[in-house]
Design an enzyme around this catalytic site. Sequence first.
Site, PDB file in Angstrom:
ATOM      1  N   TYR A  46      33.488  43.028  31.011  1.00  0.00           N
ATOM      2  CA  TYR A  46      33.903  41.814  30.423  1.00  0.00           C
ATOM      3  C   TYR A  46      35.009  41.023  30.771  1.00  0.00           C
ATOM      4  O   TYR A  46      35.312  39.957  30.717  1.00  0.00           O
ATOM      5  CB  TYR A  46      34.093  42.217  28.952  1.00  0.00           C
ATOM      6  N   SER A 128      46.425  34.850  22.341  1.00  0.00           N
ATOM      7  CA  SER A 128      45.150  34.544  22.124  1.00  0.00           C
ATOM      8  C   SER A 128      44.545  34.292  20.795  1.00  0.00           C
ATOM      9  O   SER A 128      44.851  35.046  19.870  1.00  0.00           O
ATOM     10  CB  SER A 128      44.194  35.345  22.927  1.00  0.00           C
ATOM     11  N   HIS A 317      39.053  28.588  33.224  1.00  0.00           N
ATOM     12  CA  HIS A 317      38.815  30.040  32.428  1.00  0.00           C
ATOM     13  C   HIS A 317      38.558  31.154  33.147  1.00  0.00           C
ATOM     14  O   HIS A 317      37.948  31.963  33.011  1.00  0.00           O
ATOM     15  CB  HIS A 317      37.784  29.755  31.251  1.00  0.00           C
ATOM     16  N   ARG A 320      35.006  31.810  34.166  1.00  0.00           N
ATOM     17  CA  ARG A 320      33.876  32.594  33.374  1.00  0.00           C
ATOM     18  C   ARG A 320      33.065  31.410  32.300  1.00  0.00           C
ATOM     19  O   ARG A 320      32.187  31.780  31.608  1.00  0.00           O
ATOM     20  CB  ARG A 320      34.948  33.171  32.155  1.00  0.00           C
ATOM     21  N   ASP A 348      45.906  27.765  36.065  1.00  0.00           N
ATOM     22  CA  ASP A 348      45.530  28.955  36.123  1.00  0.00           C
ATOM     23  C   ASP A 348      44.204  29.183  36.871  1.00  0.00           C
ATOM     24  O   ASP A 348      43.616  28.241  37.099  1.00  0.00           O
ATOM     25  CB  ASP A 348      45.658  29.688  34.703  1.00  0.00           C
ATOM     26  N   SER A 349      43.790  30.389  36.987  1.00  0.00           N
ATOM     27  CA  SER A 349      42.501  30.786  37.658  1.00  0.00           C
ATOM     28  C   SER A 349      42.565  31.125  39.016  1.00  0.00           C
ATOM     29  O   SER A 349      42.918  30.108  39.767  1.00  0.00           O
ATOM     30  CB  SER A 349      41.443  29.605  37.091  1.00  0.00           C
TER      31      SER A 349
HETATM   32  C1  FNR Z   1      40.185  34.956  29.178  1.00  0.00           C
HETATM   33  N1  FNR Z   1      40.522  33.606  28.810  1.00  0.00           N
HETATM   34  C2  FNR Z   1      40.857  33.082  27.608  1.00  0.00           C
HETATM   35  N2  FNR Z   1      41.401  31.941  27.599  1.00  0.00           N
HETATM   36  C3  FNR Z   1      41.697  31.428  26.246  1.00  0.00           C
HETATM   37  O1  FNR Z   1      42.011  30.140  26.103  1.00  0.00           O
HETATM   38  N3  FNR Z   1      41.472  32.385  25.191  1.00  0.00           N
HETATM   39  C4  FNR Z   1      41.003  33.526  25.254  1.00  0.00           C
HETATM   40  O2  FNR Z   1      40.934  34.246  24.352  1.00  0.00           O
HETATM   41  C5  FNR Z   1      40.609  33.950  26.687  1.00  0.00           C
HETATM   42  N4  FNR Z   1      40.157  35.183  26.687  1.00  0.00           N
HETATM   43  C6  FNR Z   1      39.996  35.609  28.046  1.00  0.00           C
HETATM   44  C7  FNR Z   1      39.496  37.073  28.170  1.00  0.00           C
HETATM   45  C8  FNR Z   1      39.400  37.590  29.478  1.00  0.00           C
HETATM   46  C9  FNR Z   1      38.918  39.020  29.604  1.00  0.00           C
HETATM   47  C10 FNR Z   1      39.784  37.120  30.630  1.00  0.00           C
HETATM   48  C11 FNR Z   1      39.382  37.274  31.938  1.00  0.00           C
HETATM   49  C12 FNR Z   1      40.221  35.384  30.356  1.00  0.00           C
HETATM   50  C13 FNR Z   1      41.009  32.770  30.190  1.00  0.00           C
HETATM   51  C14 FNR Z   1      42.443  33.039  30.579  1.00  0.00           C
HETATM   52  O3  FNR Z   1      43.334  32.159  29.630  1.00  0.00           O
HETATM   53  C15 FNR Z   1      42.655  32.031  31.796  1.00  0.00           C
HETATM   54  O4  FNR Z   1      42.228  31.053  31.764  1.00  0.00           O
HETATM   55  C16 FNR Z   1      42.103  33.138  32.948  1.00  0.00           C
HETATM   56  O5  FNR Z   1      42.123  34.301  32.742  1.00  0.00           O
HETATM   57  C17 FNR Z   1      42.832  32.620  34.326  1.00  0.00           C
HETATM   58  O6  FNR Z   1      42.116  33.129  35.673  1.00  0.00           O
HETATM   59  P1  FNR Z   1      42.511  34.404  36.155  1.00  0.00           P
HETATM   60  O7  FNR Z   1      43.861  34.616  36.282  1.00  0.00           O
HETATM   61  O8  FNR Z   1      41.865  35.820  35.270  1.00  0.00           O
HETATM   62  O9  FNR Z   1      41.732  34.570  37.361  1.00  0.00           O
END
Ligand code: FNR
Length: 423
Positions: A46, A128, A317, A320, A348-349
């Site tokens: 996940y 979140s 994201h 994702r 981010d990302s």
């Molecule tokens: C997320 N992200 C995310 N974004 C958001 O706006 N609300 C959320 O609840 C979540 N939940 C979430 C769960 C998991 C397991 C991941 C990995 C990511 C996205 C997060 O805010 C962000 O955009 C990314 O994680 C950035 O990329 P990197 O640093 O993980 O590569």
Amino acid sequence: MNQKALERQKEIYLNGFAGKIPVIPFTSYGLEEAAKGVLSKKAFAYIAGGAGEEKTVKQNRTAFDKWQIVPQMLKNVSERDSSIILLNKKLPSPFLLAPVGVLSLAHRDADLAVAKAAASENIPYIFSNQASVPMEVCAQAMNNQTKWFQLYWSKSRDLVISFLQRAEKCGCEALVVTLDTTMLGWRPRDLQLAYLPFLEGKGIAQYTSDPVFTDMLKTYQSQQAKRTINIQTLHGLISMVNHYPGNGFFKKLKSGLPIKAVQLFTEMYTNPYTTWDDLQFLREHTSLPIFLKGILHAQDAQRALDYGVDGIIVSNHGGRQVDGAIATLDALPQISKVVNKQIPILLDSGVRSGADVFKAIALGADAVCFGRPYVYALAILGENGVKQWIKNIKAEFELTMALSGYSQPSEINIDCLQTVVTQ
Ligand code: FNR
């Protein structure tokens, strides 16, 4: 002056001299591997997984490799200051912790551990919408340190208003509206395990602690699907009840509320109907600065300006949602040109290191957000893991900046980089 990198280095080496070796790995690869070793298969899938073939997950990383830092020498970097001003507030380093849902998958202390670690290091934490701990609990643990709230636009406007009011009341200083998740992306790792944590009642604490949501539950007529009872469904049911607030397992089970909460949540948590004009609704119901998360197209950056938002987060994201979507660092230069410093740009990302932070700033970001890296640190060592990781990334950024010839983030610009020359 805010120069801590050498102290951090010294602390690590002196600890080593006394036989104490760091538990938190220093590379993103090492972090991911160590976290994989402690997480369940489903939890790791996940967290680490992305959409489709995970091409965008990979490109988020390779986009950073297309740029090289070209250091300059003899520039007196004895006085260094990594701090930036964001929304009139001084932050020690140009980064924040991105909103990440279902952190109870990584560690039992979940969001609360992250909130405490972020507060102790004075790094803003974006709560979140899918947290495992209600925002009020995290906010209290952070005292007056910077916290923001991230919203998923629910189908219920009353619930949206309630979330906004709670965020304001508990001291959040900005609202991040995530635009890229009007529905869940196609994520093969989760699909293969047929696993979605929300169905076990995980990651819905903002809802089950909300007065509007709990009121809705009272009148909600759930669709009781006939299910086979086996060990797996029992496990899911026990999880749902345990994650529902309150005491008394059997009392909660008998009330039916834990199951209804999951059903109601799945029906209303995203809203594919939203359009740019709906932003007006948010503006009417909150005085917080609004950041739009998920901007990738220069035209959307222009729309964000036209609609008068206070900032944007260039994000896919973490790869994702749309496999094949542009890497955020590749999207940044055009967006930065359009925005032309009128509002702050976060990115981010795929941000993994001090060098990545440097490159994002050079290409026009005011700051970056980290996602998975701090989640891995949480999985490995809880609150202390996140704290150690933050200290490391702060130090790494300061050293990258100084060794490249710059004393503060405001000096970093496109002239600090060149694109990789292919022979
Ligand atoms: C997320 N992200 C995310 N974004 C958001 O706006 N609300 C959320 O609840 C979540 N939940 C979430 C769960 C998991 C397991 C991941 C990995 C990511 C996205 C997060 O805010 C962000 O955009 C990314 O994680 C950035 O990329 P990197 O640093 O993980 O590569």
